[in-house]
Design a protein around this motif. Structure first.
Motif, PDB file in Angstrom:
ATOM      1  N   SER A  74     -57.152 -19.197  29.579  1.00 10.87           N
ATOM      2  CA  SER A  74     -57.135 -17.732  29.709  1.00 10.87           C
ATOM      3  C   SER A  74     -55.727 -17.186  29.553  1.00 10.87           C
ATOM      4  CB  SER A  74     -57.702 -17.307  31.063  1.00 10.87           C
ATOM      5  OG  SER A  74     -59.082 -17.583  31.109  1.00 10.87           O
ATOM      6  N   GLN A 107     -62.889 -12.945  29.903  1.00  9.85           N
ATOM      7  CA  GLN A 107     -63.671 -13.839  30.763  1.00  9.85           C
ATOM      8  C   GLN A 107     -64.306 -13.025  31.889  1.00  9.85           C
ATOM      9  OE1 GLN A 107     -61.466 -17.208  32.327  1.00  9.85           O
ATOM     10  NE2 GLN A 107     -63.252 -18.003  33.418  1.00  9.85           N
ATOM     11  N   ASP A 124     -63.108 -15.501  25.478  1.00 16.93           N
ATOM     12  CA  ASP A 124     -62.735 -16.325  26.623  1.00 16.93           C
ATOM     13  C   ASP A 124     -63.957 -16.584  27.504  1.00 16.93           C
ATOM     14  OD1 ASP A 124     -61.470 -17.704  28.590  1.00 16.93           O
ATOM     15  OD2 ASP A 124     -60.077 -16.107  29.167  1.00 16.93           O
ATOM     16  N   GLU A 125     -64.516 -17.759  27.358  1.00 21.50           N
ATOM     17  CA  GLU A 125     -65.675 -18.171  28.154  1.00 21.50           C
ATOM     18  C   GLU A 125     -66.787 -17.134  28.154  1.00 21.50           C
ATOM     19  OE1 GLU A 125     -65.371 -20.266  31.724  1.00 21.50           O
ATOM     20  OE2 GLU A 125     -63.353 -21.004  31.356  1.00 21.50           O
TER      21      GLU A 125
HETATM   22 MG    MG Z   1     -60.120 -19.038  32.099  1.00 18.14          MG
END
Ligand code: MG
Ligand code: ADP
Lengths: 482, 254
Positions: free
Chosen positions: B41, B85, B170-171
Motif C-alpha cells: 500500500s 484498499q 490495492d487489494e
Molecule cells: Mg495494504
C-alpha cells in the motif's frame, strides 16, 4: 504528516477578502462620540417627527443604564463609543428621480459589488434597496411594486410617507429596552429598509437590501421593518460588505418581522462584512438583533443565513410563535476562519397551540476561528402540541479552530415534542487526498465538501443567490493553492 | 510508461520501501503479492502522490517525467488511478457531483470542454452498466454507508469513468464474495485496452484467475524479492510465503 496537513489547510483557508476596496465618495459626517445632542442631531438631519425623537431619547437614556452582555462565548475588545461616528451619509443625497442623478462613483461602487442600481434585465426578479453608510441611496422597482400596493422603501422614507404604519409596528417585536445593542440602535439608527405587503398579496419578486459600510470610523445602525399582512407572502434578502480597514467597525442592526394570519415571510441573509486580516486585525463587529413574530394563526417565518464575514458575529434571528399552527424556521451556515468569532443561533418561542419550529445550524471553523451555536427552544404553558426539531452540526478544518454548542430548553407543556441532534466532523487529509487522486485540487475538494455539508441550508436560499452563496463559502475558505 | 528505479521511502524515520525497481510498459498487467506489512500500500500511495513519509532515494519516471515532483491531482489527470484498499467516505458530496467534478477536471486538462449535464449522465449510465454497479449507489454520497463490497465496486466504477492509463488496484479483491469478485474482475477486463496498464495488488491467486497478469512480483519487507510469470501466483497460493521468506533470509538478499 500532520505538519503538511496543517500547511495545506493553512493555504486553502487563507483566502483574500474580495470586497475590501474603499470608494472615494464625498461623505457628510457628524462629529464623533455619543450624547443626547448627537441623538437629536441625527433625528433633525432626518427631519423626523417628534414621536420618533422621543423614542430615540428614551432608548438613549435607557442605554446609559445598561452594560454590554458578557454571556456570549466571545472575546470582544472594549468598544469606545466616544470614538465612533454615529452618522455618515454620501453627501449627494438628492431626491432621486432617475438613475442619472446618482453619484457615478456610488454607482460604480455598487456595480463593483455586483449590485446594479439600474433595473437591469438579468436581475428583473429582484428589487434592491441599496444602503451606503447611514442612508438608503436607491430603491429599484418601487413603482412596479406600488401598483400591487406593496411598499418597499428606505426606512427614512417610510417615516415620512407612512408614519402611522411605522409607528404602529416599530419596536413591537424588538422593544427599545431589549438588549444593549438593540437599545443603542433604537437611539441612533440611521436608515434601513421598510416593507409592507398588503392583505392577500404575494410579492412577485425577491426584495433585497444591500448594505455597504464605506466611511471610516463610523458605525452602521440600520433598522429593517417588514410586515406581511394576512395571506401575504414575501421573500426578502439582505447582503452586506465593507472595506478592508485596520480598525474595527461596529454594526448593530435591528430587523423586525410581523407575519399576520396565514402570511409567510422568508428572510435570507448573505453576510460578508470584512472579517479582518489573517492576524485578526480589523473587521466588523456584527451585533444584530433579528426577530419575527408570527402574530396570526398559521403564519410562517423562515430565517436563512449564510454568515461568512465579520470579525465577531453575535446574532440570534428568532421567532415568536404566537398564532396557533404557526411555523418558525432557522437555517444557518456560519463560517469562522483565521481569527473570526461567531456566537450565533436562534430562539424559538412557542406560545400558540400546534406551533412548529425547525432549527438547522451548520458551523464551519477553520484557521483559529471559534464558532458557537446558541439556541433556545421555549415552550410556554398553553402551547399544546408544540414541536421542535433542532440539528446542529459542526465541521472543523484543521486543529486550531473550535466549535461549541449551547442548546437551551425550557418546556412548560407536557405535550411538547422536542428533538435535538448534534454532530461534529472534520475534513480529513484522507478525504482531500481521495479527491486529489481523482483529479480534484485541494481547493475544489474543500469547496465540494463544504458545499455538500451546507447544501441543506443553501437550498433554502432564493435560487438567484444560492450560486453566489456557494461561491462565497468557497472563497471565504480558500486561498492561493495551485 | 512507468519506470521505478531503486525507490526508497521512510515513514517516521523507519525505512518502509528499501529499493524498489519496476518497469511497466503500455498494455501490461503486473500483479504485486506479498504478506501484510510488506509495503504494497505504501508503494501504491507513493505512486499516487500521497505525502506519506519521505523519499530517501531512487527515482520514478512516468512517460519521461519525474513523477515524484507532480502534485497528486496532476498525476491523476495524467492518467494514474488508485483503487483504494480502504475507500474514503465523503458525507454530503453526491457521487454525481464528485464524478462530474473529476471528469470535467480531466477534460479541462486535455483541453476539452466540460460535459453537458445530459452527456455526463449518459456517460455515467453507460459505465454503471459496464461495471454492473447498482445504480442507486451513484445517487448517494461518496462511499457513505456503502458496504465493503459496494465501496470496492465503486472504485472500479470510478476507474471506468476516468479511463486511466495506469490503474493501481490495492487489494480491490479483499473481502469480496465470489460474485463481487467476478464483477470487479470483469470491470477490469472490459476497461483493458492495448495501451493501458494495471498494477494489481492482491493477496490471493483467485483474482488472477480472472485478471491474467503478465508478470507477478513478490514484495517482502520493502523489497521485490521475486519476479516471475503468472505461475508464480499459483506457487504462492500452494506454498504460502514462508519459502520466500526463507529464501530471502538464506542469502538471496536482493
Ligand atoms: Mg495494504
Ligand atoms: N503512516 C504510517 N506510519 C508509520 N508506519 C506506517 C504508516 N503506514 C504504513 N506504515 C508501515 O509500513 C509498513 C508497510 O505497510 P503497508 O504499505 O500498508 O503494507 P501492505 O500494504 O503490504 O500490507 C508496515 O510496517 C506499516 O506498519
Amino acid at each position: 504528516m500532520e505538519k503538511e496537513q496543517d500547511s495545506i489547510l493553512d493555504e486553502v483557508t487563507s483566502g483574500e477578502y474580495k470586497y475590501g476596496f474603499h470608494s472615494d465618495i464625498e461623505t457628510e459626517k457628524i462629529q464623533k462620540g455619543l450624547n443626547e445632542d448627537v441623538v437629536r442631531i441625527i433625528s433633525a438631519k432626518k427631519n423626523e417627527p417628534e414621536w420618533l425623537l422621543e423614542f430615540r431619547l428614551k432608548a438613549y437614556r435607557h442605554w446609559l443604564t445598561m452594560k454590554m452582555p458578557v454571556w456570549p462565548n466571545l472575546r470582544i475588545p472594549e468598544i469606545n463609543y466616544q470614538e465612533i461616528i454615529f452618522y455618515a451619509a454620501p453627501k449627494q443625497r438628492p431626491a432621486l428621480n432617475s438613475i442619472d442623478d446618482i453619484d457615478p462613483e456610488l454607482k460604480r461602487t455598487f456595480d463593483k459589488l455586483g449590485i446594479p442600481l439600474i433595473e437591469q434585465a438579468h436581475l428583473a426578479g429582484v428589487a434592491v434597496d441599496a444602503v451606503m453608510d447611514s442612508v438608503s441611496v436607491k430603491t429599484t422597482f418601487k413603482e412596479t411594486l406600488a401598483e400591487m400596493g406593496i411598499i418597499f422603501c428606505s426606512f427614512s422614507d417610510a417615516v415620512k410617507e407612512y408614519p402611522e404604519l411605522v409607528r404602529r409596528y416599530m419596536g413591537t417585536v424588538v422593544p427599545y429596552t431589549d438588549n444593549f445593542f438593540a437599545t443603542l440602535n433604537s437611539a441612533v439608527f440611521s436608515d434601513g429598509s421598510f416593507c409592507y405587503i398588503p392583505k392577500g398579496v404575494r410579492c412577485p419578486m425577491e426584495l433585497s437590501t444591500y448594505f455597504r459600510i464605506n466611511a471610516a470610523n463610523t458605525g452602521q445602525f440600520e433598522r429593517t421593518l417588514l410586515i406581511a399582512d394576512e395571506e401575504a407572502y414575501v421573500s426578502y434578502l439582505e447582503g452586506c460588505t465593507a472595506p478592508q480597514r485596520d480598525e474595527n467597525q461596529l454594526h448593530a442592526a435591528i430587523v423586525e418581522i410581523i407575519a399576520e394570519k396565514n402570511a409567510e415571510v422568508k428572510y435570507s441573509t448573505v453576510q460578508n462584512w470584512y472579517p479582518g486580516n489573517k492576524e485578526g486585525k480589523g473587521g466588523i463587529f456584527n451585533f444584530v438583533t433579528k426577530r419575527g413574530i408570527c402574530r396570526g394563526e398559521s403564519s410562517k417565518i423562515s430565517w436563512t443565513q449564510i454568515e461568512t464575514g465579520s470579525a465577531i458575529t453575535w446574532k440570534y434571528p428568532s421567532c415568536i410563535l404566537r398564532g396557533d399552527n404557526s411555523i418558525g424556521e432557522f437555517y444557518s451556515v456560519a463560517v469562522t476562519n483565521n481569527h473570526q468569532q461567531a456566537d450565533t443561533g436562534t430562539k424559538m418561542i412557542h406560545i400558540g397551540k400546534n406551533t412548529k419550529s425547525t432549527i438547522v445550524s451548520k458551523g464551519i471553523s477553520a484557521g483559529r476561528g471559534q464558532n458557537s451555536y446558541r439556541g433556545l427552544v421555549k415552550v410556554l404553558k398553553n402551547a399544546t402540541n408544540a414541536r421542535n426539531y433542532s440539528q446542529c452540526d459542526s465541521l472543523l478544518l484543521g486543529d486550531k479552530c473550535g466549535a461549541h454548542t449551547f442548546p437551551y430548553l425550557e418546556v412548560d407543556n407536557q405535550s411538547a415534542i422536542v428533538e435535538h441532534e448534534a454532530t461534529t466532523s472534520r475534513i480529513g487529509e484522507d478525504q482531500i487526498f481521495y479527491c486529489n487522486q481523482r483529479g480534484i485540487s485541494t481547493e475544489d475538494a474543500i469547496g465540494l465538501i463544504v458545499n455538500g455539508y451546507a447544501r441543506e441550508v443553501i437550498n433554502k436560499l432564493p435560487m438567484e443567490f444560492a450560486v453566489e452563496a456557494q461561491k462565497l463559502l468557497q472563497i471565504s475558505l480558500e486561498g492561493s493553492v495551485g | 510508461m512507468l519506470v521505478i528505479d531503486n525507490l526508497k521511502v521512510a515513514i517516521n524515520g523507519k525505512n518502509i520501501l528499501k529499493g524498489i525497481s519496476l518497469k511497466i510498459r503500455p498494455g501490461e498487467i503486473h500483479a504485486i503479492m506479498g504478506p501484510n506489512g510488506s509495503g504494497k500500500s505504501t508503494l501504491a500511495a507513493v505512486l499516487a502522490g500521497r505525502e506519506l513519509g519521505v523519499v530517501t532515494g531512487g527515482t520514478v519516471t512516468y512517460y519521461g517525467k519525474n513523477l515524484l515532483e507532480m502534485a497528486a491531482e496532476d498525476r491523476a489527470k495524467e492518467g494514474i488511478f488508485l483503487g483504494f484498499q480502504y475507500p474514503i467516505e465523503i458525507p454530503g458530496v453526491s457521487m454525481v457531483n464528485f464524478m462530474k467534478t473529476a471528469v470535467n477536471e480531466h477534460r479541462k486538462h486535455k483541453g476539452l470542454d466540460p460535459l453537458s449535464a445530459s452527456d455526463f449522465l449518459k456517460l455515467m449510465r453507460e459505465k454503471k452498466e459496464l461495471v454492473e454497479i447498482d445504480s442507486k449507489l451513484a445517487n448517494r454520497s461518496v462511499n457513505e454507508g456503502f458496504s465493503g463490497g459496494e465501496k470496492k465496486k465503486n472504485e472500479i466504477f470510478q476507474m471506468a469513468m476516468l479511463e486511466p492509463k495506469l490503474a493501481i488496484l490495492d487489494e480491490t479483491d479483499s473481502g469480496l464474495d465470489i460474485d463481487a469478485l467476478r464483477i470487479v474482475a470483469n470491470g477490469v477486463n472490459k476497461i483493458k485496452r492495448a495501451d493501458n496498464s494495471f498494477i494489481v495488488i492482491t493477496h490471493y491467486q483467485r483474482l488472477l484467475d480472472y485478471i491474467v497478469p503478465d508478470v507477478v512480483h513478490v514484495l517482502y519487507d520493502g523489497r521485490i524479492v521475486k519476479t516471475a510469470g503468472k505461475e508464480l501466483a499459483l506457487e504462492l497460493e500452494e506454498k504460502g510465503y514462508d519459502w520466500i521468506k526463507k529464501e530471502v533470509e538464506n542469502n538471496i538478499l536482493v
